[in-house]
Scaffold this motif. Structure first.
Motif, PDB file in Angstrom:
ATOM      1  N   ALA A 164     -10.271 -76.788  35.845  1.00  0.00           N
ATOM      2  CA  ALA A 164     -10.179 -78.040  35.090  1.00  0.00           C
ATOM      3  C   ALA A 164     -10.758 -79.216  35.860  1.00  0.00           C
ATOM      4  O   ALA A 164     -11.024 -80.273  35.279  1.00  0.00           O
ATOM      5  N   GLY A 165     -10.927 -79.039  37.178  1.00  0.00           N
ATOM      6  CA  GLY A 165     -11.419 -80.146  37.989  1.00  0.00           C
ATOM      7  C   GLY A 165     -10.358 -81.191  38.291  1.00  0.00           C
ATOM      8  O   GLY A 165     -10.680 -82.339  38.611  1.00  0.00           O
ATOM      9  N   GLY A 166      -9.080 -80.795  38.214  1.00  0.00           N
ATOM     10  CA  GLY A 166      -7.983 -81.715  38.497  1.00  0.00           C
ATOM     11  C   GLY A 166      -7.513 -82.457  37.256  1.00  0.00           C
ATOM     12  O   GLY A 166      -8.155 -82.417  36.203  1.00  0.00           O
ATOM     13  N   VAL A 167      -6.385 -83.134  37.393  1.00  0.00           N
ATOM     14  CA  VAL A 167      -5.804 -83.906  36.283  1.00  0.00           C
ATOM     15  C   VAL A 167      -5.396 -85.274  36.799  1.00  0.00           C
ATOM     16  O   VAL A 167      -4.637 -85.389  37.774  1.00  0.00           O
ATOM     17  N   ASN A 168      -5.890 -86.327  36.155  1.00  0.00           N
ATOM     18  CA  ASN A 168      -5.510 -87.688  36.509  1.00  0.00           C
ATOM     19  C   ASN A 168      -4.107 -87.953  35.963  1.00  0.00           C
ATOM     20  O   ASN A 168      -3.903 -88.058  34.755  1.00  0.00           O
ATOM     21  N   LEU A 169      -3.130 -88.057  36.848  1.00  0.00           N
ATOM     22  CA  LEU A 169      -1.738 -88.205  36.426  1.00  0.00           C
ATOM     23  C   LEU A 169      -1.442 -89.589  35.880  1.00  0.00           C
ATOM     24  O   LEU A 169      -0.544 -89.757  35.050  1.00  0.00           O
ATOM     25  N   LYS A 170      -2.173 -90.579  36.321  1.00  0.00           N
ATOM     26  CA  LYS A 170      -1.948 -91.943  35.822  1.00  0.00           C
ATOM     27  C   LYS A 170      -2.250 -92.028  34.335  1.00  0.00           C
ATOM     28  O   LYS A 170      -1.544 -92.706  33.577  1.00  0.00           O
ATOM     29  N   ASN A 171      -3.296 -91.324  33.907  1.00  0.00           N
ATOM     30  CA  ASN A 171      -3.621 -91.299  32.482  1.00  0.00           C
ATOM     31  C   ASN A 171      -2.508 -90.640  31.682  1.00  0.00           C
ATOM     32  O   ASN A 171      -2.142 -91.096  30.592  1.00  0.00           O
ATOM     33  N   VAL A 172      -1.960 -89.540  32.216  1.00  0.00           N
ATOM     34  CA  VAL A 172      -0.862 -88.849  31.537  1.00  0.00           C
ATOM     35  C   VAL A 172       0.362 -89.758  31.452  1.00  0.00           C
ATOM     36  O   VAL A 172       1.030 -89.827  30.421  1.00  0.00           O
ATOM     37  N   MET A 173       0.650 -90.481  32.533  1.00  0.00           N
ATOM     38  CA  MET A 173       1.795 -91.396  32.542  1.00  0.00           C
ATOM     39  C   MET A 173       1.651 -92.470  31.472  1.00  0.00           C
ATOM     40  O   MET A 173       2.604 -92.772  30.740  1.00  0.00           O
ATOM     41  N   ALA A 174       0.472 -93.074  31.386  1.00  0.00           N
ATOM     42  CA  ALA A 174       0.254 -94.147  30.413  1.00  0.00           C
ATOM     43  C   ALA A 174       0.427 -93.631  28.987  1.00  0.00           C
ATOM     44  O   ALA A 174       1.039 -94.302  28.137  1.00  0.00           O
ATOM     45  N   GLN A 175      -0.100 -92.436  28.699  1.00  0.00           N
ATOM     46  CA  GLN A 175       0.068 -91.846  27.379  1.00  0.00           C
ATOM     47  C   GLN A 175       1.530 -91.551  27.085  1.00  0.00           C
ATOM     48  O   GLN A 175       2.030 -91.787  25.978  1.00  0.00           O
ATOM     49  N   ALA A 176       2.241 -91.055  28.080  1.00  0.00           N
ATOM     50  CA  ALA A 176       3.643 -90.680  27.880  1.00  0.00           C
ATOM     51  C   ALA A 176       4.522 -91.892  27.621  1.00  0.00           C
ATOM     52  O   ALA A 176       5.474 -91.818  26.835  1.00  0.00           O
ATOM     53  N   LEU A 177       4.239 -93.018  28.288  1.00  0.00           N
ATOM     54  CA  LEU A 177       4.988 -94.247  28.012  1.00  0.00           C
ATOM     55  C   LEU A 177       4.868 -94.647  26.550  1.00  0.00           C
ATOM     56  O   LEU A 177       5.834 -95.101  25.931  1.00  0.00           O
ATOM     57  N   ALA A 178       3.678 -94.466  25.989  1.00  0.00           N
ATOM     58  CA  ALA A 178       3.454 -94.812  24.580  1.00  0.00           C
ATOM     59  C   ALA A 178       4.132 -93.834  23.632  1.00  0.00           C
ATOM     60  O   ALA A 178       4.238 -94.113  22.434  1.00  0.00           O
ATOM     61  N   MET A 179       4.599 -92.706  24.165  1.00  0.00           N
ATOM     62  CA  MET A 179       5.212 -91.669  23.330  1.00  0.00           C
ATOM     63  C   MET A 179       6.714 -91.501  23.609  1.00  0.00           C
ATOM     64  O   MET A 179       7.319 -90.532  23.187  1.00  0.00           O
ATOM     65  N   GLY A 180       7.319 -92.468  24.331  1.00  0.00           N
ATOM     66  CA  GLY A 180       8.762 -92.464  24.468  1.00  0.00           C
ATOM     67  C   GLY A 180       9.327 -91.847  25.721  1.00  0.00           C
ATOM     68  O   GLY A 180      10.534 -91.633  25.815  1.00  0.00           O
ATOM     69  N   ASP A 181       8.512 -91.563  26.731  1.00  0.00           N
ATOM     70  CA  ASP A 181       9.003 -91.072  28.023  1.00  0.00           C
ATOM     71  C   ASP A 181       9.123 -92.231  29.003  1.00  0.00           C
ATOM     72  O   ASP A 181       8.346 -93.189  28.944  1.00  0.00           O
ATOM     73  N   GLU A 182      10.101 -92.118  29.932  1.00  0.00           N
ATOM     74  CA  GLU A 182      10.104 -93.022  31.085  1.00  0.00           C
ATOM     75  C   GLU A 182       9.796 -92.244  32.367  1.00  0.00           C
ATOM     76  O   GLU A 182       9.656 -92.794  33.427  1.00  0.00           O
ATOM     77  N   MET A 183       9.742 -90.916  32.265  1.00  0.00           N
ATOM     78  CA  MET A 183       9.283 -89.986  33.303  1.00  0.00           C
ATOM     79  C   MET A 183      10.212 -89.844  34.501  1.00  0.00           C
ATOM     80  O   MET A 183       9.795 -89.411  35.564  1.00  0.00           O
ATOM     81  N   HIS A 184      11.486 -90.193  34.306  1.00  0.00           N
ATOM     82  CA  HIS A 184      12.491 -89.823  35.297  1.00  0.00           C
ATOM     83  C   HIS A 184      13.462 -88.844  34.644  1.00  0.00           C
ATOM     84  O   HIS A 184      13.586 -87.711  35.074  1.00  0.00           O
ATOM     85  N   GLN A 185      14.106 -89.266  33.573  1.00  0.00           N
ATOM     86  CA  GLN A 185      15.008 -88.366  32.866  1.00  0.00           C
ATOM     87  C   GLN A 185      14.433 -87.835  31.563  1.00  0.00           C
ATOM     88  O   GLN A 185      14.990 -86.926  30.965  1.00  0.00           O
ATOM     89  N   ARG A 186      13.325 -88.389  31.095  1.00  0.00           N
ATOM     90  CA  ARG A 186      12.669 -87.845  29.898  1.00  0.00           C
ATOM     91  C   ARG A 186      11.194 -87.631  30.188  1.00  0.00           C
ATOM     92  O   ARG A 186      10.462 -88.570  30.495  1.00  0.00           O
ATOM     93  N   ASN A 187      10.761 -86.363  30.084  1.00  0.00           N
ATOM     94  CA  ASN A 187       9.381 -85.973  30.392  1.00  0.00           C
ATOM     95  C   ASN A 187       8.777 -85.091  29.303  1.00  0.00           C
ATOM     96  O   ASN A 187       7.821 -84.366  29.552  1.00  0.00           O
ATOM     97  N   VAL A 188       9.324 -85.156  28.102  1.00  0.00           N
ATOM     98  CA  VAL A 188       8.867 -84.276  27.022  1.00  0.00           C
ATOM     99  C   VAL A 188       7.397 -84.520  26.710  1.00  0.00           C
ATOM    100  O   VAL A 188       6.572 -83.598  26.699  1.00  0.00           O
ATOM    101  N   ALA A 189       7.049 -85.770  26.454  1.00  0.00           N
ATOM    102  CA  ALA A 189       5.662 -86.095  26.096  1.00  0.00           C
ATOM    103  C   ALA A 189       4.727 -85.893  27.285  1.00  0.00           C
ATOM    104  O   ALA A 189       3.611 -85.377  27.131  1.00  0.00           O
TER     105      ALA A 189
END
Length: 461
Positions: free
Chosen positions: A225-250
């Motif tokens: 895959a050539g790696g994954v930019n995690l910052k992009n995933v974080m930004a998308q997840a915030l828009a989908m209802g995750d805060e990425m400590h106790q909720r990581n579904v998105a």
């Protein structure tokens, strides 16, 4: 003084809200000012804050502290954390040797460790083949033959007990803006897991499966895959209802989206493919937590060692002590006894079953997500006992009062796209008495399993 009892009085109430009902009852005109004395009125801290405020300004009207803090926040916000691989800890984590174990929180002696931490250590020694059973593992620890240290001192983080041992595979995250790397173990999923101190045969068997089967396949996928930019995933997840400590579904699903094409190509011919797919996509909604931690560690570390900066670069707990690092002081730990989280407990459990807070996962709050972004994660509110979405919203807005900046790269849609509050300034925490809010899991103090989830706010002392 004689006129005071006969003329109309207009009142300014300085932080004394309990007086205002009496003023209402008497029809007195008043203005309530939400004010508190700096540093909660503590003389030494107030004097220190005052002296720091007298620092000379530069030509742009900033003190050395303000300028340094702007630089620290900028480094956190400018980072680009990219997951580039999954490797055995001994291949990549600095200082890792066969008889070495790294753990969450500030350094703690074996004799002082809490129950879940001790349980995880014993399990790790059996996992590594250094001990045949619990008794032998305990004797090995008592003998001093095993070296151990804080994850943070070795570019690493881990949830709850946070254990990293020689053979455990870790995520390798590179901050491609600054060139530093950070490491974190793979999330074990739900049930009995070593991060909560469990050390039974099934726990060790799952860790071996992650080591021998899951990690090599995921590493191969990431290379394709050539790696994954995690910052992009974080930004998308915030828009989908995750805060990425106790909720990581998105976030977990968005991560899989980034690797799904090479991943599915690889598992077509792998006899373990279905089991691996099920673990990653179906059975582990918290999978991204460990990636969020490694990504946040990679973002926060470039903000260390900036002269004069009072930005917090790490907060962490080992189940006995809460510790933090401040930018200008590098890896010097400032510790205090751990407290109990404000928690929602699973059926059959209560605070008497729980261990004081623990884990390196508070690194995500240092990067502006987790509890700081709870206002855009309504589904997590009940789980962490926040009470209501409006309370969570207030937390996210209030955190802006103790941070240096808001990160436009991490916008929160239902907070009018305000960026996540980033760069905790310890001076602002002390001055205002507003404490960083942290989302967290709750470990059992003895049975070595999870008992609930909650929030944690340590004293500003």
């Amino acid at each position: 003084m004689g006129r005071l009892g006969t003329e109309k009085v207009n009142v300014v109430s300085l932080g004394l809200e309990e007086f205002t009902p009496a003023l209402d009852d008497t029809g007195t005109t008043y203005v309530h000012l939400d004010w508190k004395p700096p540093a909660q009125g503590k003389e030494k801290l107030t004097d220190l804050l005052f002296r720091l405020s007298l620092a000379p300004e530069d030509g742009n009207g900033q003190t050395a502290i303000e300028r340094a803090n702007d630089e620290a926040a900028k480094r956190i916000m400018d980072g680009q954390p990219v997951l580039i691989g999954v490797k055995p800890a001994h291949e990549v984590v600095p200082g890792m040797e066969k008889k070495t174990i790294f753990h969450a929180g500030p350094p703690v002696a074996w004799k002082d460790m809490c129950g879940p931490m001790r349980g995880a250590f014993l399990g790790a020694l059996i996992y590594e083949g250094l001990a045949a059973d619990y008794d032998e593992a305990e004797k090995l620890m008592d003998s001093g033959a095993i070296s151990y240290d804080s994850n943070h001192l070795h570019d690493a983080v881990g949830p709850m007990t946070g254990l990293i041992s020689y053979s455990m595979p870790v995520f390798v995250v590179e901050n491609q803006t600054f060139g530093n790397r950070a490491y974190c173990t793979i999330n074990e999923g739900i049930g009995k897991v070593m991060r909560f101190g469990a050390n039974s045969a099934e726990v060790i068997q799952r860790l071996k499966w992650i080591e021998k089967v899951f990690a090599p396949l995921l590493d191969e996928t990431l290379q394709k895959a050539g790696g994954v930019n995690l910052k992009n995933v974080m930004a998308q997840a915030l828009a989908m209802g995750d805060e990425m400590h106790q909720r990581n579904v998105a976030a977990s699903l968005n991560f899989f989206k980034q690797i799904c094409v090479p991943f599915t190509e690889i598992i077509k011919t792998d006899p373990n493919g279905v089991e691996v797919m099920e673990f990653l996509v179906k059975k582990n909604e918290q999978f991204f937590l460990n990636l969020a931690m490694a990504g946040s560690k990679a973002l926060a570390d470039p903000a260390r060692n900036i002269p004069h900066s009072t930005v917090v670069t790490a907060m962490s707990r080992n189940g006995v002590e809460f510790g933090l690092n401040i930018s200008a002081l590098g890896y010097e730990w400032f510790n205090a006894p751990c407290k109990m989280p404000q928690a929602m407990y699973f059926p059959g459990f209560s605070e008497k079953d729980a261990n004081p807070d623990m884990g390196d996962s508070t690194i995500v709050e240092c990067a502006g997500i987790g509890g700081f972004a709870m206002g855009c994660a309504p589904a997590v509110v009940n789980f962490v006992g926040a009470g209501s979405v409006s309370v969570a919203y207030d937390y996210s807005m209030k955190m802006g009062e103790i941070t240096v900046a808001r990160n436009a790269n991490l916008p929160m849609p239902n907070l009018d796209f305000a960026g996540a509050a980033t760069g905790i300034d310890i001076m602002k925490v002390v001055a205002t008495g507003i404490l960083p809010v942290i989302n967290t899991g709750v470990a059992h103090r003895g049975a070595r399993r999870r008992t609930g989830g909650g929030r944690y706010r340590h004293s500003a002392d």
